[in-house]
Motif scaffolding. Structure first.
Motif, PDB file in Angstrom:
ATOM      1  N   ALA A 101       0.840  -1.205   0.000  1.00  0.00           N
ATOM      2  CA  ALA A 101       0.000   0.000   0.000  1.00  0.00           C
ATOM      3  C   ALA A 101       0.868   1.245   0.000  1.00  0.00           C
ATOM      4  CB  ALA A 101      -0.915  -0.007   1.226  1.00  0.00           C
ATOM      5  N   CYS A 102       1.927   1.202   0.793  1.00  0.00           N
ATOM      6  CA  CYS A 102       2.834   2.354   0.897  1.00  0.00           C
ATOM      7  C   CYS A 102       3.520   2.598  -0.440  1.00  0.00           C
ATOM      8  CB  CYS A 102       3.855   2.089   1.983  1.00  0.00           C
ATOM      9  SG  CYS A 102       5.050   3.409   2.160  1.00  0.00           S
ATOM     10  N   ASP A 103       4.044   1.518  -1.026  1.00  0.00           N
ATOM     11  CA  ASP A 103       4.721   1.650  -2.323  1.00  0.00           C
ATOM     12  C   ASP A 103       3.769   2.233  -3.369  1.00  0.00           C
ATOM     13  OD1 ASP A 103       6.908   0.576  -1.177  1.00  0.00           O
ATOM     14  OD2 ASP A 103       6.937  -1.289  -2.332  1.00  0.00           O
ATOM     15  N   HIS A 104       2.513   1.769  -3.310  1.00  0.00           N
ATOM     16  CA  HIS A 104       1.546   2.224  -4.286  1.00  0.00           C
ATOM     17  C   HIS A 104       1.270   3.719  -4.130  1.00  0.00           C
ATOM     18  CE1 HIS A 104      -1.860   2.228  -6.958  1.00  0.00           C
ATOM     19  NE2 HIS A 104      -2.593   2.795  -6.007  1.00  0.00           N
ATOM     20  N   HIS A 105       1.009   4.134  -2.905  1.00  0.00           N
ATOM     21  CA  HIS A 105       0.601   5.527  -2.704  1.00  0.00           C
ATOM     22  C   HIS A 105       1.757   6.515  -2.821  1.00  0.00           C
ATOM     23  CE1 HIS A 105      -3.621   5.023  -1.966  1.00  0.00           C
ATOM     24  NE2 HIS A 105      -3.312   3.871  -1.400  1.00  0.00           N
ATOM     25  N   HIS A 106       2.942   6.055  -2.469  1.00  0.00           N
ATOM     26  CA  HIS A 106       4.088   6.943  -2.638  1.00  0.00           C
ATOM     27  C   HIS A 106       4.802   6.692  -3.955  1.00  0.00           C
ATOM     28  CE1 HIS A 106       3.609   7.230   1.816  1.00  0.00           C
ATOM     29  NE2 HIS A 106       3.743   8.502   1.504  1.00  0.00           N
ATOM     30  N   GLN A 107       4.221   5.809  -4.768  1.00  0.00           N
ATOM     31  CA  GLN A 107       4.772   5.475  -6.087  1.00  0.00           C
ATOM     32  C   GLN A 107       6.240   5.086  -5.997  1.00  0.00           C
ATOM     33  OE1 GLN A 107       3.450   7.844  -9.320  1.00  0.00           O
ATOM     34  NE2 GLN A 107       1.875   8.862  -8.141  1.00  0.00           N
ATOM     35  N   LEU A 108       6.508   4.143  -5.098  1.00  0.00           N
ATOM     36  CA  LEU A 108       7.886   3.708  -4.891  1.00  0.00           C
ATOM     37  C   LEU A 108       8.162   2.443  -5.667  1.00  0.00           C
ATOM     38  CD1 LEU A 108       7.910   4.148  -1.032  1.00  0.00           C
ATOM     39  CD2 LEU A 108       8.895   5.690  -2.719  1.00  0.00           C
ATOM     40  N   THR A 109       9.416   2.226  -5.980  1.00  0.00           N
ATOM     41  CA  THR A 109       9.815   0.958  -6.579  1.00  0.00           C
ATOM     42  C   THR A 109      10.249   0.028  -5.448  1.00  0.00           C
ATOM     43  OG1 THR A 109      11.932   2.031  -6.955  1.00  0.00           O
ATOM     44  CG2 THR A 109      10.499   1.799  -8.847  1.00  0.00           C
ATOM     45  N   PRO A 110      10.159  -1.294  -5.680  1.00  0.00           N
ATOM     46  CA  PRO A 110      10.432  -2.229  -4.577  1.00  0.00           C
ATOM     47  C   PRO A 110      11.856  -2.127  -4.005  1.00  0.00           C
ATOM     48  CG  PRO A 110       9.425  -3.340  -6.438  1.00  0.00           C
ATOM     49  CD  PRO A 110       9.740  -1.967  -6.903  1.00  0.00           C
ATOM     50  N   ASP A 111      12.790  -1.514  -4.759  1.00  0.00           N
ATOM     51  CA  ASP A 111      14.161  -1.465  -4.249  1.00  0.00           C
ATOM     52  C   ASP A 111      14.353  -0.387  -3.199  1.00  0.00           C
ATOM     53  OD1 ASP A 111      13.683   0.314  -6.437  1.00  0.00           O
ATOM     54  OD2 ASP A 111      15.815   0.825  -6.377  1.00  0.00           O
ATOM     55  N   ARG A 112      13.381   0.507  -3.041  1.00  0.00           N
ATOM     56  CA  ARG A 112      13.555   1.498  -1.975  1.00  0.00           C
ATOM     57  C   ARG A 112      12.226   1.769  -1.268  1.00  0.00           C
ATOM     58  NH1 ARG A 112      12.393   6.502  -3.665  1.00  0.00           N
ATOM     59  NH2 ARG A 112      11.685   6.584  -5.800  1.00  0.00           N
ATOM     60  N   PRO A 113      11.780   0.769  -0.526  1.00  0.00           N
ATOM     61  CA  PRO A 113      10.516   0.915   0.193  1.00  0.00           C
ATOM     62  C   PRO A 113      10.696   1.787   1.441  1.00  0.00           C
ATOM     63  CG  PRO A 113      11.505  -1.186   0.728  1.00  0.00           C
ATOM     64  CD  PRO A 113      12.431  -0.512  -0.234  1.00  0.00           C
ATOM     65  N   PHE A 114       9.627   2.453   1.856  1.00  0.00           N
ATOM     66  CA  PHE A 114       9.669   3.207   3.108  1.00  0.00           C
ATOM     67  C   PHE A 114       9.513   2.260   4.304  1.00  0.00           C
ATOM     68  CE2 PHE A 114       7.935   7.459   1.244  1.00  0.00           C
ATOM     69  CZ  PHE A 114       9.106   7.596   0.534  1.00  0.00           C
ATOM     70  N   ILE A 115       8.809   1.134   4.063  1.00  0.00           N
ATOM     71  CA  ILE A 115       8.576   0.183   5.156  1.00  0.00           C
ATOM     72  C   ILE A 115       9.384  -1.080   4.889  1.00  0.00           C
ATOM     73  CG2 ILE A 115       6.827  -1.104   6.454  1.00  0.00           C
ATOM     74  CD1 ILE A 115       4.731   0.782   5.339  1.00  0.00           C
TER      75      ILE A 115
END
Lengths: 300, 447
Positions: A101-115
């Protein structure tokens, strides 16, 4: 019977036309206008985005906050709030929905997740457990102390945010953070689709050569909603709330923060470092699930 | 008798001027090949940096955990080297160690070159060099990086002044004697010797100013490397959590500085053919100085590792095991044995203090010093409080990419290029301090 249904349909169609008109009318400053019968109320003339002039009742006008807070506004906290998160370790089974969900909403790629979800084991005798780790939004934040330009800052509502338009990319904050909460845009971030201008409250769009991290979704908090990870957790392991209001919610239940922390013997990671984190953990005892190792292929 | 002495002095002085000015005239092609090689290294470095600007720091091997790499360790190395300027033009001068006089100018030149390259490297490390101006606009005095910016600019300023002030009489000599130098050089000597004629009044001012500067530079020099160590000790990292870091860095820097002077001495005396001025006796002195500085550094080394290695606390202990027995063990022990213990052992013997053995030992010391800083920066970053998990395998290792190496070598080349340029432009041995004059006791005699 048929007639009645047709009447309903007509009514429905009619109202949907109104809704259509109102959608057109919703310029950045108007959220909606209703389909009420015109009466003697004062009218306001408005130009829609496609150039049509419309008339709307003044009472139906509502100001909407369309753009997220500007970097300048985002330096001030939401008044009277002190946000905290509580993670119930007994409920986490590494489902990784929060990351998604975090990756989706912050439009992150899996190599630099916030969580990140870490596999922790306090000692050999005790069972391993999963620890969802975000930014701890410390009250005595090492990252803020060392930042040479004030690109990362502490707000009155306890959040620690980053202004990626000011960040010079020295990565001193990454070296300083004892919880390794920060990620860096080593390369060009993948193109992100957003019609909003950049705000430290959304962390979107990312910029090359700057630092990012979990921001507790302040854009959601401004709408009195909880961060995306909280609602995404299928097991209710994540609670979010306000220390001043003394309440936290995991999406399905709302509980008293002080009672929860006291009764479950909550703790914070590396209390001895004096960073005063705003993320509490409830011990992984009386677990909902037995511990299972991560499946193959998951980075560990 | 007195007349004879004056005559002899005159003869000696003429010879000194002739010898020490010889290299400033257009000369051999040897230097040009060297400069060409340096420029080639710099060009490759510039290309690597162009790639870094274009694609981002992704071209390096740094990643989220190892977020600082060779750029930072090389920066610390260059700052360490720059301390040598203050060692010679201030600490040894003030303690009346007159044997070191011929080395003051070389040390100041090296200091300036190193500090300039250190500043360039720190900008290379920035993710957004285009926003450097933010440091001035939004600078927060609480941040150790701002302390570093302030102290580096201060040290650079004082070092340039130290070099320049002691140069003025020599520039005047160049102006008067080097009549067949190229036009731009003559112009340079004329303008920068600022009408120096060695009058008593001018001499008086010069001595006052250079004394003041050599006192002022000591705290600034100590501060520059102490602040650099604080970049590490003010972070929440197990490997850097040490109050020893300041003196540990400063003592290591002085040791590396002495080594770099020996290497410079060796090559300069051969290239310029001035063995009479950079004598074997001078190497002997430098050897003894290097032993002393190495022993001080050894002390701080033991101090740095013994406590944590004795207690083996949590991540700090894991970090120690990684250094002593883990993947960094070979580098660690090579550095400690060849870069620290061996120099002490060899240099205590008189045969070890001959020019060639000294050169070899000094190169080992410098290599050790460079890799030591690598060992200070990188393994600590790879041992955070919370385990490194949930990331790509590449995040756990750090082997510098070719771009990082190219830029690092370019920084050395840049440093050497600045030194070469200044050596070709300025008398490398202070002539006016070497010359015998009435009331100015000859300093060479004591060597």
């Amino acid at each position: 019977m048929k007639n009645k249904a047709a009447g309903h349909r007509r009514k429905f169609l009619k109202s949907s036309v109104y809704i259509g008109v109102s959608a057109i009318a919703s310029s950045p400053f108007i959220q909606r206008c209703s389909s009420k019968e015109p009466d003697k109320e004062k009218k306001v003339k408005l130009l829609t985005t496609d150039g049509t002039l419309v008339e709307v009742n003044q009472s139906n006008l509502m100001k909407m906050s369309h753009q997220p807070a500007s970097p300048k506004e985002a330096r001030k906290g939401i008044p009277g709030r002190h946000f905290v998160m509580v993670v119930d370790l007994s409920r986490c089974r590494n489902a990784r929905k929060c990351i998604k969900a975090c990756d989706h909403h912050h439009q992150l790629t899996p190599d630099r997740p916030f969580i990140k979800v870490l596999r922790m084991q306090d000692n050999k005798a005790s069972s391993p457990y999963w620890m969802p780790k975000k930014c701890f939004h410390c009250d005595n934040p090492p990252c803020v102390k060392v930042c040479p330009v004030g690109a990362t800052y502490k707000r009155s509502d306890a959040l620690v945010l980053i202004d990626n338009k000011r960040c010079i990319g020295c990565r001193f904050c990454m070296a300083a953070c004892p919880y390794s909460a920060r990620v860096f845009n080593w390369g060009k971030p993948k193109p992100q689709s957003t019609d909003h201008s950049y705000s430290p409250e959304t962390s979107v769009p990312s910029q090359i050569g700057t630092v990012e991290k979990c921001d507790f979704c302040p854009d959601m908090l401004r709408q009195d909603k909880v961060p995306h990870c909280i609602t995404a957790c299928p097991n209710g392991a994540l609670y979010f709330g306000d220390q001043i209001a003394d309440s936290v919610t995991n999406g399905s239940e709302t509980v008293r923060l002080s009672t929860l922390l006291r009764d479950k013997a909550a703790y914070r990671y590396h209390e001895e470092l004096g960073t005063e984190p705003n993320v509490y953990y409830l011990p992984p005892s009386d677990r909902l699930f037995p511990f299972k190792e991560a499946p193959e292929g998951q980075p560990s | 008798m007195a007349k004879d002495k004056i005559f002899l002095n005159d003869q000696f002085n003429q010879k000194v001027e002739k010898d020490l000015l010889a290299h400033l005239l257009p000369n051999k092609k040897v230097g040009n090949i060297f400069i060409f090689v340096l420029l080639a290294f710099i060009l490759v470095g510039i290309y690597a940096y162009y790639r870094q600007l274009r694609y981002g720091l992704i071209v390096t091997s740094m990643r989220d955990y190892t977020s600082w790499g060779v750029y930072i360790s090389n920066f610390v190395f260059l700052v360490a080297i720059s301390l040598v300027g203050s060692l010679f033009s201030s600490i040894l001068k003030l303690s009346k160690a007159t044997w070191s006089t011929p080395l003051t100018r070389i040390s100041e030149i090296i200091a300036i070159a190193a500090i300039i390259c250190a500043s360039v490297i720190i900008i290379v490390d920035m993710g957004r060099p285009d926003r450097f101006i933010n440091v001035l606009i939004h600078g927060r005095i609480q941040s150790p990086i701002i302390w570093d910016v302030i102290i580096i600019t201060t040290y650079l300023t004082i070092s340039v002044l130290l070099l320049y002030i002691s140069l003025i009489p020599d520039l005047a000599i160049c102006r008067d004697k080097l009549t067949d130098a190229p036009g731009w050089k003559k112009w340079f000597y004329k303008v920068f010797s600022i009408n120096w004629h060695g009058t008593p009044e001018q001499n008086n001012i010069l001595h006052k100013v250079s004394f003041m500067l050599s006192v002022m530079v000591i705290p600034v020099a100590f501060a520059i490397h102490t602040v650099t160590s604080w970049l590490f000790s003010t972070t929440w990292r197990p490997g850097w959590d040490s109050t020893n870091l300041g003196p540990y860095f400063v003592s290591g820097a002085l040791m590396a500085g002495a080594a770099v002077i020996i290497v410079a001495m060796y090559f300069i005396r051969n290239a310029l053919n001035i063995k009479e001025y950079l004598t074997d006796k001078l190497f002997d002195h430098m050897g003894k100085l290097l032993v002393l500085l190495s022993l001080v550094y050894l002390y701080f080394n033991i101090n740095e590792y013994l406590g944590p290695a004795f207690k083996m606390v949590g991540v700090e202990g894991e970090h120690i095991i990684e250094l002593f027995f883990g993947k960094y063990a070979s580098m660690y022990w090579l550095v400690q044995v060849f870069g620290l213990v061996l120099p002490i052992v060899v240099l205590v013997f008189a045969w070890g203090r001959k020019p060639l053995p000294m050169l070899i030992i000094s190169i080992l010391v410098l290599l050790g010093a460079w890799f030591k800083r690598f060992l200070i920066v990188i393994p600590s970053l790879q041992h955070p409080y919370l385990p490194i998990q949930d990331v790509d395998e590449s995040y756990r290792h750090y082997i510098p990419s070719w771009e990082e190496w190219a830029i690092t070598f370019a920084s050395f080349a840049g440093c050497l290029l600045i030194i070469t340029f200044l050596v070709k432009l300025l008398p490398v041995i202070p002539i006016w301090e070497t010359k015998k004059e009435e009331g100015n006791e000859p300093k060479q005699q004591e060597v």
